[in-house]
Design an enzyme around this catalytic site. Structure first.
Site, short mmCIF file in Angstrom:
data_model
loop_
_atom_site.label_atom_id
_atom_site.label_comp_id
_atom_site.label_asym_id
_atom_site.label_seq_id
_atom_site.Cartn_x
_atom_site.Cartn_y
_atom_site.Cartn_z
N SER A 232 0.85 -1.21 -0.43
CA SER A 232 0.06 0.06 -0.01
C SER A 232 0.87 0.88 -0.26
O SER A 232 0.73 2.88 -0.95
CB SER A 232 -1.18 0.10 1.31
OG SER A 232 -0.43 -0.44 2.59
N HIS B 149 -2.50 -8.82 1.68
CA HIS B 149 -1.94 -7.56 2.96
C HIS B 149 -3.53 -6.83 3.83
O HIS B 149 -3.35 -8.07 5.08
CB HIS B 149 -1.55 -6.37 1.52
CG HIS B 149 -1.05 -5.17 2.49
ND1 HIS B 149 -0.20 -4.63 3.46
CD2 HIS B 149 -1.16 -3.59 1.57
CE1 HIS B 149 -0.25 -4.28 3.54
NE2 HIS B 149 -0.38 -3.15 2.76
N HIS C 241 5.65 -12.77 7.72
CA HIS C 241 5.45 -11.06 7.34
C HIS C 241 6.94 -11.36 6.46
O HIS C 241 7.76 -12.21 6.54
CB HIS C 241 5.45 -10.97 8.15
CG HIS C 241 6.04 -9.38 8.16
ND1 HIS C 241 6.75 -8.12 7.81
CD2 HIS C 241 4.57 -8.31 7.95
CE1 HIS C 241 6.38 -6.94 7.01
NE2 HIS C 241 4.68 -6.79 8.01
N ARG D 135 2.98 -5.43 17.20
CA ARG D 135 1.26 -5.13 17.56
C ARG D 135 0.65 -6.06 17.68
O ARG D 135 -0.56 -5.98 18.04
CB ARG D 135 1.09 -4.42 15.67
CG ARG D 135 1.94 -3.26 15.45
CD ARG D 135 2.21 -3.21 13.79
NE ARG D 135 1.84 -4.33 12.91
CZ ARG D 135 1.66 -3.90 11.93
NH1 ARG D 135 1.11 -3.03 10.92
NH2 ARG D 135 2.20 -5.06 11.00
N ASP E 233 -2.54 -9.12 12.09
CA ASP E 233 -4.13 -9.48 11.50
C ASP E 233 -4.35 -10.95 12.29
O ASP E 233 -5.61 -10.96 11.79
CB ASP E 233 -3.84 -9.70 10.01
CG ASP E 233 -3.35 -8.23 9.31
OD1 ASP E 233 -3.86 -7.39 9.93
OD2 ASP E 233 -2.99 -8.10 8.09
N1 CMX Z 1 0.61 -19.97 5.63
C1 CMX Z 1 1.13 -20.60 4.73
N2 CMX Z 1 2.13 -21.08 4.14
C2 CMX Z 1 2.73 -19.39 4.45
C3 CMX Z 1 2.54 -18.10 5.37
C4 CMX Z 1 1.80 -19.13 6.23
N3 CMX Z 1 1.24 -17.16 6.93
N4 CMX Z 1 3.37 -17.37 5.28
C5 CMX Z 1 4.29 -17.78 4.16
N5 CMX Z 1 4.22 -19.27 3.91
C6 CMX Z 1 5.34 -19.78 2.93
C7 CMX Z 1 4.20 -19.56 1.48
O1 CMX Z 1 3.39 -19.07 1.29
C8 CMX Z 1 5.66 -19.23 0.93
O2 CMX Z 1 5.48 -20.50 0.00
P1 CMX Z 1 5.92 -20.73 -1.46
O3 CMX Z 1 7.03 -20.69 -1.51
O4 CMX Z 1 5.10 -22.41 -2.17
O5 CMX Z 1 4.79 -19.65 -2.25
C9 CMX Z 1 6.76 -19.85 1.44
O6 CMX Z 1 5.85 -20.00 2.90
C10 CMX Z 1 7.52 -18.92 1.47
O7 CMX Z 1 7.02 -17.37 1.83
P2 CMX Z 1 7.75 -16.22 2.85
O8 CMX Z 1 9.12 -15.91 2.48
O9 CMX Z 1 7.88 -16.98 4.05
O10 CMX Z 1 7.05 -14.71 3.12
P3 CMX Z 1 6.82 -13.39 1.64
O11 CMX Z 1 7.41 -12.88 2.09
O12 CMX Z 1 6.72 -14.62 0.22
O13 CMX Z 1 5.13 -12.98 2.16
C11 CMX Z 1 3.70 -12.94 3.87
C12 CMX Z 1 4.46 -12.64 2.63
C13 CMX Z 1 2.60 -12.41 4.77
C14 CMX Z 1 2.21 -12.70 2.23
C15 CMX Z 1 2.86 -14.59 4.41
O14 CMX Z 1 3.39 -14.68 4.79
C16 CMX Z 1 1.95 -14.92 3.88
O15 CMX Z 1 1.13 -15.28 2.89
N6 CMX Z 1 0.63 -14.80 5.46
C17 CMX Z 1 -0.76 -14.94 5.69
C18 CMX Z 1 -1.06 -13.52 4.87
C19 CMX Z 1 -1.25 -12.55 6.02
O16 CMX Z 1 -1.34 -13.18 6.86
N7 CMX Z 1 -1.36 -11.10 5.13
C20 CMX Z 1 -0.87 -10.22 6.04
C21 CMX Z 1 0.79 -9.89 6.33
C22 CMX Z 1 0.68 -8.15 7.37
C23 CMX Z 1 0.36 -6.56 6.36
O17 CMX Z 1 0.62 -6.78 5.09
O18 CMX Z 1 -0.76 -6.76 6.37
#
Ligand code: CMX
Length: 427
Positions: free
Chosen positions: A235, A265, A311, A320, A366
């Site tokens: 964002s 996000h 994250h 938080r 979240d």
């Molecule tokens: N559940 C399951 N799998 C997860 C995970 C979770 N909570 N967090 C990461 N992973 C997986 C990713 O999907 C990725 O899998 P692939 O290699 O198969 O694509 C792998 O672990 C590596 O990801 P990462 O490098 O640890 O995480 P990213 O930096 O790519 O993504 C985030 C970060 C937040 C998008 C991811 O952790 C996620 O999808 N979390 C769940 C959604 C969430 O809570 N988002 C809110 C974030 C805060 C915000 O911005 O508001």
């Protein structure tokens, strides 16, 4: 002129000079680089942006102008907005001046209510769609756009960005509360109360049953905790990029909020509470540790993410999340929704570590906020990302004003083709 504007007018010449002398003295010095994994992996960790409002430290979490977020938890969002912009806490007189400035600007134009009532809330659009569309409609009020079209000088950009920022922030509580009441058939709109601070007034205008001082306290906390998260998240980056084209702050905030509406996000907060409610429904109450563990393992095996965990930057429990958890322990320790949140915190990190994929197995903001909102009667979880958005507008707006103050040019990184990358790695 408001005291906030006075303060910025005092600080900005120095800030601009710092930027200009960095470019002049060190313009060609290389300070950051990029590897192939980063280019193909969402630019993770690439240092390529300036954002002074806050930073996310990998093992500490959000730091706003040197203050860890947990130390700001009892502050008012208006105070934190001042801090984001100036790097200082406002004194009493400065805070009151900002609050009265916001009150003066807080009236949502009648034409917007008419549009909302006649078409925008029909057919149950997502509340974020209504908020984003409303801000786009309000763009006609932009003082930045008005003065730009009449030849405003570059040195004045920040002043009119600040004007728009104050206008937008001022009317967000009435607008967001109105969207809640219209979209979820809560009856008539509730008028703002002059004597209330920004977040307490928002709590009042939401008009939830039994909404009292404790709910106002939650809204103040909620608005502080979500207000900013440095410059590289989706964002903030979207808002910065659109603002760099000198699209006015209304357009830029619309871009930022559209990014926040994604499930990876800001939308993760509604997904997070849905997850908790699904658990309660499936197990007819709070499950045993073993059942919950198996449930989480199965979700991962099906290829879904556990919302509220992981994250892109952090590698520890988000402070938080902890601030909300502590608050929940005080107000709703025996509530099943809160108990599931606590149990998930015990179980999910272990399962994610065993899975070995997620780089950060710990909860983010979240994972806990939804249970608190539910407890206080905001049960429509579609609304949660909008609440996040109202708070995040503080950071987006502060970043925009400083972008214009620093005189940043239009953003234009170079893209390359995959073939170019293949040739580059082989050369
Ligand atoms: N559940 C399951 N799998 C997860 C995970 C979770 N909570 N967090 C990461 N992973 C997986 C990713 O999907 C990725 O899998 P692939 O290699 O198969 O694509 C792998 O672990 C590596 O990801 P990462 O490098 O640890 O995480 P990213 O930096 O790519 O993504 C985030 C970060 C937040 C998008 C991811 O952790 C996620 O999808 N979390 C769940 C959604 C969430 O809570 N988002 C809110 C974030 C805060 C915000 O911005 O508001």
């Amino acid at each position: 002129m408001s005291l906030l504007k006075d303060k910025l007018a005092e600080q900005i010449p120095q800030l601009r000079e710092r930027v200009q002398s960095l470019v002049k003295d060190y313009g060609k010095k290389v300070v950051s680089d990029i590897n192939v994994e980063q280019m193909l992996g969402g630019l993770r960790g690439v240092k390529s942006l300036i954002c002074d409002t806050s930073e996310v430290v990998i093992d500490q979490g959000l730091i706003i102008r040197g203050c860890p977020i947990d130390e700001l938890a009892s502050r008012l969002p208006e105070e934190v907005f001042w801090l984001l912009l100036t790097g200082e806490m406002p004194n009493k007189r400065e805070l009151e001046d900002l609050q009265s400035e916001l009150k003066k600007r807080s009236k949502v134009p009648q034409y917007l209510w008419s549009i909302l009532k006649t078409c925008l809330v029909k057919d149950d659009p997502h509340p974020m769609t209504i908020l984003i569309s409303s801000i786009a409609i309000l763009e006609r009020e932009s003082k930045f756009a008005y003065h730009y079209s009449r030849g405003m000088k570059k040195e004045q950009y920040w002043e009119f960005a600040l004007e728009d920022a104050l206008d937008l922030i001022a009317l967000l509580p009435s607008l967001a509360a109105g969207i809640y009441r219209l979209r979820f058939n809560k009856g008539h709109l509730i008028n703002s109360r002059l004597e209330l601070d920004w977040a307490s007034d928002f709590a009042h205008m939401l008009g939830v049953e039994g909404g009292d001082e404790e709910f106002a306290k939650l809204m103040r906390l909620y608005m502080v905790l979500h207000c900013d998260h440095e410059g590289g998240n989706v964002s903030a980056r979207a808002c910065h990029t659109v603002g760099s084209a000198l699209s006015d702050p209304y357009y830029a905030v619309v871009a930022g909020l559209s990014g926040l509406a994604g499930p990876l996000h800001g939308l993760a907060n509604q997904e997070g509470i849905k997850f908790v409610l699904d658990v309660l429904e499936k197990f007819h109450g709070v499950p045993s540790d073993e059942d919950l563990r198996k449930y989480v393992v199965d979700i991962l095996a099906s290829g879904r993410v556990i919302p509220g965990y992981g994250h892109a930057v952090l590698r520890v429990t988000d402070p938080r999340f902890t601030a909300f958890l502590e608050y929940g322990k005080q107000v709703m320790p025996d509530d099943p929704r809160f108990q599931v949140v606590e149990k998930l915190y015990e179980i999910v990190p272990k399962v994610l570590i065993e899975g070995g994929k997620a780089k950060n197995p710990w909860p983010n903001v979240d994972a806990s906020s939804g249970a608190l909102l539910q407890y206080f009667g905001i049960v429509e979880f579609d609304y949660y990302t909008l609440l996040f958005g109202v708070s995040r507008a503080l950071g987006l707006c502060a970043q925009l004003v400083l972008d214009r103050a620093m005189g940043f040019p239009i953003t234009r990184p170079k893209s390359v083709t995959l073939d170019w990358l293949v040739r580059a790695v082989q050369s």
